[in-house]
Design a protein around this motif. Structure first.
Motif, PDB file in Angstrom:
ATOM      1  N   HIS A  10       0.830  -1.195   0.000  1.00  0.00           N
ATOM      2  CA  HIS A  10       0.000   0.000   0.000  1.00  0.00           C
ATOM      3  C   HIS A  10       0.874   1.259   0.000  1.00  0.00           C
ATOM      4  O   HIS A  10       2.092   1.193   0.128  1.00  0.00           O
ATOM      5  CB  HIS A  10      -0.919  -0.006   1.222  1.00  0.00           C
ATOM      6  N   GLU A  11       0.240   2.416  -0.097  1.00  0.00           N
ATOM      7  CA  GLU A  11       0.954   3.690  -0.135  1.00  0.00           C
ATOM      8  C   GLU A  11       1.103   4.249   1.281  1.00  0.00           C
ATOM      9  O   GLU A  11       0.146   4.263   2.065  1.00  0.00           O
ATOM     10  CB  GLU A  11       0.182   4.679  -1.002  1.00  0.00           C
ATOM     11  N   ILE A  12       2.344   4.688   1.621  1.00  0.00           N
ATOM     12  CA  ILE A  12       2.617   5.323   2.917  1.00  0.00           C
ATOM     13  C   ILE A  12       3.319   6.651   2.675  1.00  0.00           C
ATOM     14  O   ILE A  12       3.802   6.915   1.576  1.00  0.00           O
ATOM     15  CB  ILE A  12       3.482   4.426   3.839  1.00  0.00           C
ATOM     16  N   ASN A  13       3.391   7.474   3.707  1.00  0.00           N
ATOM     17  CA  ASN A  13       4.092   8.754   3.656  1.00  0.00           C
ATOM     18  C   ASN A  13       5.412   8.623   4.395  1.00  0.00           C
ATOM     19  O   ASN A  13       5.460   8.081   5.495  1.00  0.00           O
ATOM     20  CB  ASN A  13       3.257   9.857   4.315  1.00  0.00           C
ATOM     21  N   ILE A  14       6.478   9.141   3.814  1.00  0.00           N
ATOM     22  CA  ILE A  14       7.789   9.185   4.454  1.00  0.00           C
ATOM     23  C   ILE A  14       8.053  10.630   4.854  1.00  0.00           C
ATOM     24  O   ILE A  14       7.937  11.533   4.027  1.00  0.00           O
ATOM     25  CB  ILE A  14       8.907   8.711   3.498  1.00  0.00           C
ATOM     26  N   VAL A  15       8.412  10.856   6.136  1.00  0.00           N
ATOM     27  CA  VAL A  15       8.721  12.187   6.639  1.00  0.00           C
ATOM     28  C   VAL A  15      10.222  12.242   6.904  1.00  0.00           C
ATOM     29  O   VAL A  15      10.735  11.518   7.756  1.00  0.00           O
ATOM     30  CB  VAL A  15       7.929  12.510   7.926  1.00  0.00           C
ATOM     31  N   MET A  16      10.921  13.094   6.140  1.00  0.00           N
ATOM     32  CA  MET A  16      12.370  13.230   6.267  1.00  0.00           C
ATOM     33  C   MET A  16      12.706  14.039   7.526  1.00  0.00           C
ATOM     34  O   MET A  16      11.818  14.623   8.156  1.00  0.00           O
ATOM     35  CB  MET A  16      12.945  13.934   5.033  1.00  0.00           C
ATOM     36  N   THR A  17      13.987  14.104   7.888  1.00  0.00           N
ATOM     37  CA  THR A  17      14.390  14.817   9.105  1.00  0.00           C
ATOM     38  C   THR A  17      14.145  16.318   9.014  1.00  0.00           C
ATOM     39  O   THR A  17      13.981  16.972  10.040  1.00  0.00           O
ATOM     40  CB  THR A  17      15.881  14.573   9.409  1.00  0.00           C
ATOM     41  N   ASP A  18      14.115  16.873   7.805  1.00  0.00           N
ATOM     42  CA  ASP A  18      13.863  18.313   7.668  1.00  0.00           C
ATOM     43  C   ASP A  18      12.377  18.627   7.521  1.00  0.00           C
ATOM     44  O   ASP A  18      12.001  19.775   7.325  1.00  0.00           O
ATOM     45  CB  ASP A  18      14.651  18.892   6.496  1.00  0.00           C
ATOM     46  N   GLY A  19      11.515  17.614   7.616  1.00  0.00           N
ATOM     47  CA  GLY A  19      10.075  17.824   7.560  1.00  0.00           C
ATOM     48  C   GLY A  19       9.448  17.601   6.197  1.00  0.00           C
ATOM     49  O   GLY A  19       8.232  17.583   6.089  1.00  0.00           O
ATOM     50  N   THR A  20      10.246  17.469   5.153  1.00  0.00           N
ATOM     51  CA  THR A  20       9.676  17.216   3.838  1.00  0.00           C
ATOM     52  C   THR A  20       9.097  15.806   3.795  1.00  0.00           C
ATOM     53  O   THR A  20       9.545  14.919   4.524  1.00  0.00           O
ATOM     54  CB  THR A  20      10.729  17.371   2.719  1.00  0.00           C
ATOM     55  N   THR A  21       8.103  15.615   2.960  1.00  0.00           N
ATOM     56  CA  THR A  21       7.443  14.318   2.872  1.00  0.00           C
ATOM     57  C   THR A  21       7.368  13.864   1.423  1.00  0.00           C
ATOM     58  O   THR A  21       7.421  14.676   0.499  1.00  0.00           O
ATOM     59  CB  THR A  21       6.013  14.369   3.441  1.00  0.00           C
ATOM     60  N   PHE A  22       7.264  12.572   1.243  1.00  0.00           N
ATOM     61  CA  PHE A  22       6.966  12.008  -0.065  1.00  0.00           C
ATOM     62  C   PHE A  22       6.214  10.705   0.141  1.00  0.00           C
ATOM     63  O   PHE A  22       6.220  10.122   1.217  1.00  0.00           O
ATOM     64  CB  PHE A  22       8.233  11.818  -0.916  1.00  0.00           C
TER      65      PHE A  22
END
Length: 75
Positions: A10-22
């Motif tokens: 399924h599709e999930i969101n990744i949150v990087m350390t600087d707050g950006t997401t993909f």
């Protein structure tokens, strides 16, 4: 392909350390869950060229340095 043996993809969101997401697809968590990273290519010393910190558990680094102190390498 056999039925009911494969994990849900399924599709999930990744949150990087600087707050950006993909968004990406994964078997981790549930659909729409967010995975917050502690270390990523924007913050890891291997990619940023930053100074690394050695954690000396049990004196292994000190033992290594003592063993090879006369080898001719200076830090």
């Amino acid at each position: 392909m056999k039925k009911d043996i494969h994990p849900d993809y399924h599709e999930i969101n990744i949150v990087m350390t600087d707050g950006t997401t993909f968004k990406t697809r994964s078997t981790w968590g549930g659909a729409g869950d967010s995975m917050t990273l502690d270390v990523d290519p924007k913050s890891h010393p291997a990619w940023t060229g930053g100074a690394t910190r050695l954690v000396d558990s049990g004196g292994q680094v000190a033992k290594f340095n003592k063993r090879f102190e006369g080898f001719g390498l200076k830090s």
